[in-house]
Design a protein around this motif. Structure first.
Motif, PDB file in Angstrom:
ATOM      1  N   VAL A  32       0.836  -1.205   0.000  1.00 45.37           N
ATOM      2  CA  VAL A  32       0.000   0.000   0.000  1.00 45.37           C
ATOM      3  C   VAL A  32       0.866   1.248   0.000  1.00 45.37           C
ATOM      4  CG1 VAL A  32      -1.747   1.304   1.292  1.00 45.37           C
ATOM      5  CG2 VAL A  32      -1.856  -1.204   1.220  1.00 45.37           C
ATOM      6  N   MET A  33       1.931   1.247   0.814  1.00 40.88           N
ATOM      7  CA  MET A  33       2.820   2.400   0.947  1.00 40.88           C
ATOM      8  C   MET A  33       4.212   1.910   1.268  1.00 40.88           C
ATOM      9  SD  MET A  33       4.717   4.383   3.221  1.00 40.88           S
ATOM     10  CE  MET A  33       4.146   3.783   4.808  1.00 40.88           C
ATOM     11  N   MET A  34       5.224   2.604   0.736  1.00 40.76           N
ATOM     12  CA  MET A  34       6.590   2.332   1.174  1.00 40.76           C
ATOM     13  C   MET A  34       7.407   3.612   1.096  1.00 40.76           C
ATOM     14  SD  MET A  34       8.251   0.182  -2.011  1.00 40.76           S
ATOM     15  CE  MET A  34       8.563   0.961  -3.607  1.00 40.76           C
ATOM     16  N   GLU A  35       8.403   3.715   1.953  1.00 43.35           N
ATOM     17  CA  GLU A  35       9.266   4.880   1.964  1.00 43.35           C
ATOM     18  C   GLU A  35      10.307   4.777   0.845  1.00 43.35           C
ATOM     19  OE1 GLU A  35       9.065   6.373   6.536  1.00 43.35           O
ATOM     20  OE2 GLU A  35      10.578   4.862   6.079  1.00 43.35           O
ATOM     21  N   ALA A  36      10.872   5.926   0.513  1.00 42.15           N
ATOM     22  CA  ALA A  36      11.732   6.044  -0.664  1.00 42.15           C
ATOM     23  C   ALA A  36      12.928   5.092  -0.692  1.00 42.15           C
ATOM     24  CB  ALA A  36      12.215   7.487  -0.809  1.00 42.15           C
ATOM     25  N   PRO A  37      13.557   4.745   0.447  1.00 39.36           N
ATOM     26  CA  PRO A  37      14.709   3.826   0.363  1.00 39.36           C
ATOM     27  C   PRO A  37      14.346   2.401  -0.053  1.00 39.36           C
ATOM     28  CG  PRO A  37      14.791   5.118   2.392  1.00 39.36           C
ATOM     29  CD  PRO A  37      13.432   5.340   1.800  1.00 39.36           C
ATOM     30  N   LEU A  38      13.064   2.066  -0.067  1.00 35.26           N
ATOM     31  CA  LEU A  38      12.656   0.704  -0.399  1.00 35.26           C
ATOM     32  C   LEU A  38      12.395   0.555  -1.894  1.00 35.26           C
ATOM     33  CD1 LEU A  38      10.174  -0.131   2.518  1.00 35.26           C
ATOM     34  CD2 LEU A  38      12.678  -0.216   2.483  1.00 35.26           C
ATOM     35  N   GLN A  39      12.527  -0.673  -2.360  1.00 37.59           N
ATOM     36  CA  GLN A  39      12.288  -0.998  -3.761  1.00 37.59           C
ATOM     37  C   GLN A  39      11.390  -2.225  -3.828  1.00 37.59           C
ATOM     38  OE1 GLN A  39      15.626  -1.331  -6.843  1.00 37.59           O
ATOM     39  NE2 GLN A  39      15.220  -3.478  -6.440  1.00 37.59           N
ATOM     40  N   VAL A  40      10.411  -2.201  -4.730  1.00 37.14           N
ATOM     41  CA  VAL A  40       9.526  -3.347  -4.902  1.00 37.14           C
ATOM     42  C   VAL A  40       9.649  -3.871  -6.331  1.00 37.14           C
ATOM     43  CG1 VAL A  40       7.536  -1.890  -5.530  1.00 37.14           C
ATOM     44  CG2 VAL A  40       7.160  -4.208  -4.642  1.00 37.14           C
ATOM     45  N   LYS A  41       9.652  -5.188  -6.447  1.00 33.74           N
ATOM     46  CA  LYS A  41       9.703  -5.805  -7.772  1.00 33.74           C
ATOM     47  C   LYS A  41       9.001  -7.157  -7.719  1.00 33.74           C
ATOM     48  CE  LYS A  41      14.382  -7.553  -6.901  1.00 33.74           C
ATOM     49  NZ  LYS A  41      15.791  -7.556  -7.366  1.00 33.74           N
ATOM     50  N   GLY A  42       8.548  -7.618  -8.891  1.00 39.28           N
ATOM     51  CA  GLY A  42       7.909  -8.915  -8.972  1.00 39.28           C
ATOM     52  C   GLY A  42       8.937 -10.019  -9.112  1.00 39.28           C
ATOM     53  N   GLN A  43       8.695 -11.130  -8.404  1.00 45.31           N
ATOM     54  CA  GLN A  43       9.627 -12.241  -8.437  1.00 45.31           C
ATOM     55  C   GLN A  43       8.876 -13.550  -8.651  1.00 45.31           C
ATOM     56  OE1 GLN A  43      12.815 -12.377  -8.420  1.00 45.31           O
ATOM     57  NE2 GLN A  43      13.752 -10.733  -7.228  1.00 45.31           N
ATOM     58  N   ILE A  44       9.490 -14.458  -9.421  1.00 41.73           N
ATOM     59  CA  ILE A  44       8.995 -15.828  -9.502  1.00 41.73           C
ATOM     60  C   ILE A  44       9.707 -16.594  -8.394  1.00 41.73           C
ATOM     61  CG2 ILE A  44       8.725 -17.881 -10.946  1.00 41.73           C
ATOM     62  CD1 ILE A  44       8.975 -16.111 -13.381  1.00 41.73           C
ATOM     63  N   GLY A  71      18.225   1.524  -0.461  1.00 43.22           N
ATOM     64  CA  GLY A  71      18.841   2.830  -0.274  1.00 43.22           C
ATOM     65  C   GLY A  71      19.009   3.236   1.169  1.00 43.22           C
ATOM     66  N   GLY A  72      18.681   2.351   2.108  1.00 40.96           N
ATOM     67  CA  GLY A  72      18.740   2.662   3.528  1.00 40.96           C
ATOM     68  C   GLY A  72      17.559   2.049   4.248  1.00 40.96           C
ATOM     69  N   ASP A  73      17.415   2.393   5.524  1.00 38.63           N
ATOM     70  CA  ASP A  73      16.296   1.877   6.306  1.00 38.63           C
ATOM     71  C   ASP A  73      14.984   2.456   5.788  1.00 38.63           C
ATOM     72  OD1 ASP A  73      18.414   0.886   7.727  1.00 38.63           O
ATOM     73  OD2 ASP A  73      18.079   2.095   9.518  1.00 38.63           O
ATOM     74  N   GLY A  74      13.894   1.699   5.949  1.00 43.76           N
ATOM     75  CA  GLY A  74      12.598   2.207   5.505  1.00 43.76           C
ATOM     76  C   GLY A  74      11.455   1.339   5.987  1.00 43.76           C
ATOM     77  N   ASP A  75      10.261   1.898   5.930  1.00 48.72           N
ATOM     78  CA  ASP A  75       9.050   1.205   6.357  1.00 48.72           C
ATOM     79  C   ASP A  75       8.099   1.035   5.182  1.00 48.72           C
ATOM     80  OD1 ASP A  75      10.201   1.483   8.822  1.00 48.72           O
ATOM     81  OD2 ASP A  75       8.687   2.835   9.647  1.00 48.72           O
ATOM     82  N   CYS A  76       7.224   0.038   5.302  1.00 48.53           N
ATOM     83  CA  CYS A  76       6.171  -0.139   4.311  1.00 48.53           C
ATOM     84  C   CYS A  76       4.900  -0.617   4.996  1.00 48.53           C
ATOM     85  CB  CYS A  76       6.594  -1.128   3.216  1.00 48.53           C
ATOM     86  SG  CYS A  76       6.900  -2.814   3.774  1.00 48.53           S
ATOM     87  N   LEU A  77       3.783  -0.422   4.317  1.00 46.31           N
ATOM     88  CA  LEU A  77       2.485  -0.896   4.778  1.00 46.31           C
ATOM     89  C   LEU A  77       1.919  -1.861   3.746  1.00 46.31           C
ATOM     90  CD1 LEU A  77       0.763   2.399   6.072  1.00 46.31           C
ATOM     91  CD2 LEU A  77       1.668   0.529   7.471  1.00 46.31           C
ATOM     92  N   LEU A  78       1.429  -2.996   4.227  1.00 47.53           N
ATOM     93  CA  LEU A  78       0.815  -3.996   3.368  1.00 47.53           C
ATOM     94  C   LEU A  78      -0.619  -4.234   3.811  1.00 47.53           C
ATOM     95  CD1 LEU A  78       3.699  -6.644   3.344  1.00 47.53           C
ATOM     96  CD2 LEU A  78       3.403  -4.704   1.806  1.00 47.53           C
ATOM     97  N   SER A  79      -1.435  -4.716   2.880  1.00 47.52           N
ATOM     98  CA  SER A  79      -2.833  -4.972   3.189  1.00 47.52           C
ATOM     99  C   SER A  79      -3.304  -6.206   2.429  1.00 47.52           C
ATOM    100  CB  SER A  79      -3.695  -3.764   2.804  1.00 47.52           C
ATOM    101  OG  SER A  79      -5.061  -4.005   3.063  1.00 47.52           O
TER     102      SER A  79
END
Length: 228
Positions: A32-44, A71-79
């Motif tokens: 739902v949300m993630m801070e800028a240092p985080l990266q999301v990608k699809g994986q098999i 890129g460093g520490d960060g938080d994310c929200l999942l739902s």
């Protein structure tokens, strides 16, 4: 190690704090949300064969999301996809969990979601994943979601627990489980008639030592109110 926290009481978020280079994986579309240092990608995840089996034998996605703190520490929200509670479970080499269809939300990178064969009864009638079901093994946190409120039951030897099969979310893989009809008396035919007339359908009987996470709502028969 990433820190998992459930935030909120009604339709909660899963909040995950990651240090640099830490990563988690989640069901496709959960972020739902993630801070800028985080990266999301699809994986098999787990290879092509496991991904295909996961997709065609359960409600899980072919691709899963991998979220990494590059890129460093960060938080994310999942739902989760369906409204309901989130339960956090500890997976260890001595404590794995079997998951019902569509209940996986997220996990540490040290956890693997592997396919394994279901019982014959579960494959034919269970509603918990057909002949192949998913099992969480490895080491780390596992987040599962249930439709509606969730509750965790402790099963102990000599005290079997009977649960409607559509309300099971996850259970300790050490537990023995059998698919059947509720005991109502009157032999097989009487049990069959009472199962149909009571609306309870099939049940799962758990025995042994372990935990079972259940949810309050049955997505198979739930009908949202009509729009006005």
């Amino acid at each position: 190690m990433p820190v998992f926290t459930v935030m909120g009481e009604n339709d909660p978020f899963l909040h995950v704090s990651l240090r640099k280079n830490e990563r988690i994986f989640s069901e496709s579309g959960a972020m739902v949300m993630m801070e800028a240092p985080l990266q999301v990608k699809g994986q098999i995840r787990g290879g092509l064969g496991r991904a295909l089996m996961r997709r065609f034998t359960s409600d899980e996605s072919f691709f899963q999301q991998e979220i990494e703190a590059v890129g460093g520490d960060g938080d994310c929200l999942l739902s989760p996809a369906l409204p309901g509670d989130i339960e956090l479970l500890d997976v260890t080499p001595n404590s794995s969990y079997t998951l019902s269809d569509g209940c996986f939300l997220a996990a540490d990178s040290g956890v693997q979601i592997n396919p394994r064969l279901n019982t014959i009864g579960g494959g034919l009638f269970g509603g918990t994943g057909g002949f192949v079901i998913m099992e969480a093994v490895g080491q780390g946190k596992l987040a599962v979601s249930g439709f509606g409120s969730t509750f965790t039951l402790d099963v102990t030897p000599g005290r079997d627990v009977v649960i409607d099969n559509n309300h099971a979310v996850a259970w300790s893989s050490t537990l023995h489980h059998e698919i059947g009809m509720p005991r109502t008396g009157g032999g097989f035919f009487g049990s069959l008639v009472n199962s149909v007339t009571s609306g309870e359908g099939l049940i799962i009987r758990f025995s042994g030592q372990g935990r079972v996470v259940i949810c309050s709502r049955n997505k198979a028969i739930f009908h949202p109110p009509a729009a006005t």
